[in-house]
Motif scaffolding. Sequence first.
Motif, PDB file in Angstrom:
ATOM      1  N   HIS A  98       0.833  -1.199  -0.078  1.00 16.46           N
ATOM      2  CA  HIS A  98       0.138   0.018   0.200  1.00 16.46           C
ATOM      3  C   HIS A  98       0.781   1.187   0.143  1.00 16.46           C
ATOM      4  CE1 HIS A  98      -3.503  -2.738   0.632  1.00 16.46           C
ATOM      5  NE2 HIS A  98      -2.723  -3.209   1.723  1.00 16.46           N
ATOM      6  N   GLU A  99       0.453   2.297  -0.825  1.00 16.13           N
ATOM      7  CA  GLU A  99       1.066   3.391  -0.734  1.00 16.13           C
ATOM      8  C   GLU A  99       2.596   3.553  -1.331  1.00 16.13           C
ATOM      9  OE1 GLU A  99      -0.600   6.234  -0.033  1.00 16.13           O
ATOM     10  OE2 GLU A  99      -2.464   5.235  -0.064  1.00 16.13           O
ATOM     11  N   ILE A 100       2.970   2.484  -2.125  1.00 20.85           N
ATOM     12  CA  ILE A 100       4.265   2.573  -2.516  1.00 20.85           C
ATOM     13  C   ILE A 100       4.078   2.438  -4.290  1.00 20.85           C
ATOM     14  CG2 ILE A 100       6.197   0.803  -2.952  1.00 20.85           C
ATOM     15  CD1 ILE A 100       6.075  -0.202  -0.162  1.00 20.85           C
ATOM     16  N   PRO A 101       4.614   3.374  -4.832  1.00 25.95           N
ATOM     17  CA  PRO A 101       4.648   3.296  -6.238  1.00 25.95           C
ATOM     18  C   PRO A 101       5.361   2.224  -6.846  1.00 25.95           C
ATOM     19  CG  PRO A 101       5.899   5.202  -5.479  1.00 25.95           C
ATOM     20  CD  PRO A 101       5.413   4.162  -4.252  1.00 25.95           C
ATOM     21  N   LEU A 102       4.798   1.711  -7.812  1.00 28.04           N
ATOM     22  CA  LEU A 102       5.249   0.457  -8.683  1.00 28.04           C
ATOM     23  C   LEU A 102       5.491   1.002 -10.093  1.00 28.04           C
ATOM     24  CD1 LEU A 102       3.166  -2.336  -7.177  1.00 28.04           C
ATOM     25  CD2 LEU A 102       5.515  -1.711  -6.626  1.00 28.04           C
ATOM     26  N   THR A 103       6.400   0.581 -10.865  1.00 30.47           N
ATOM     27  CA  THR A 103       6.554   0.684 -12.420  1.00 30.47           C
ATOM     28  C   THR A 103       7.138  -0.736 -12.880  1.00 30.47           C
ATOM     29  OG1 THR A 103       7.186   2.781 -12.176  1.00 30.47           O
ATOM     30  CG2 THR A 103       7.743   1.708 -14.099  1.00 30.47           C
ATOM     31  N   VAL A 104       6.620  -1.113 -13.875  1.00 35.57           N
ATOM     32  CA  VAL A 104       6.705  -2.663 -14.596  1.00 35.57           C
ATOM     33  C   VAL A 104       8.164  -2.151 -15.546  1.00 35.57           C
ATOM     34  CG1 VAL A 104       6.272  -4.151 -16.318  1.00 35.57           C
ATOM     35  CG2 VAL A 104       4.464  -3.391 -14.621  1.00 35.57           C
ATOM     36  N   LEU A 105       9.133  -2.782 -15.100  1.00 38.78           N
ATOM     37  CA  LEU A 105      10.546  -2.614 -15.731  1.00 38.78           C
ATOM     38  C   LEU A 105      10.420  -3.512 -16.859  1.00 38.78           C
ATOM     39  CD1 LEU A 105      12.841  -2.556 -13.001  1.00 38.78           C
ATOM     40  CD2 LEU A 105      11.895  -0.820 -14.056  1.00 38.78           C
ATOM     41  N   ARG A 106      10.189  -4.570 -16.874  1.00 37.70           N
ATOM     42  CA  ARG A 106      10.239  -5.580 -17.934  1.00 37.70           C
ATOM     43  C   ARG A 106       9.284  -7.013 -18.024  1.00 37.70           C
ATOM     44  NH1 ARG A 106      15.034  -5.732 -15.501  1.00 37.70           N
ATOM     45  NH2 ARG A 106      15.785  -7.689 -14.487  1.00 37.70           N
ATOM     46  N   VAL A 107       9.070  -7.342 -18.836  1.00 40.61           N
ATOM     47  CA  VAL A 107       8.346  -8.570 -18.906  1.00 40.61           C
ATOM     48  C   VAL A 107       8.818  -9.547 -19.908  1.00 40.61           C
ATOM     49  CG1 VAL A 107       5.830  -9.683 -19.433  1.00 40.61           C
ATOM     50  CG2 VAL A 107       6.117  -7.385 -18.479  1.00 40.61           C
TER      51      VAL A 107
END
Length: 166
Positions: A98-107
């Motif tokens: 919760h309240e932690i920003p996430l970004t997808v780096l790679r798939v």
Amino acid sequence: MDCRVVVEAAVPVYDVETTDEAVRIAISKTGKMLNPDLNYVEISMGSRTSPDGEQLPPAFVAADEALVALELEMSVFNVEREEHAARIARKEIGQRLHEIPLTVLRVEPLEDGDDAGTRGSDRTDEDDATSDDHGEERAPVESTDGDANAGDDLLPEFEEMVEDER
């Protein structure tokens, strides 16, 4: 299709003096938030670079507070395409952080056997276990093929075990 998804998280840590201390605390804090539901997610230090391309430590410390870059890796099974895998991983991890920003780096699409060390590696055969659209494994469904007495073999063993205990 099965995919390996790597998500970057920016984890805030308080009352720290060094970047090493901040990284240790951030990994511990993230592990507590993910476990036991997502104990198959691998947590590692993220990498940061300056605009000039210079390598930076994974944490930025100011006034005894730090922002730590972590990479969270997980396998997602039976998805239609890579974007679907990214959404599932981001949702599963985001629900616990919760309240932690996430970004997808790679798939990265997985080939058979590429997911060693993850939750999926405990599958002995691709046909023995299945996953739903959210990457959750389900036990294989046993077919009785019309044998109405297929479950009767279990009952005598159970009765024998109860008699042995008496």
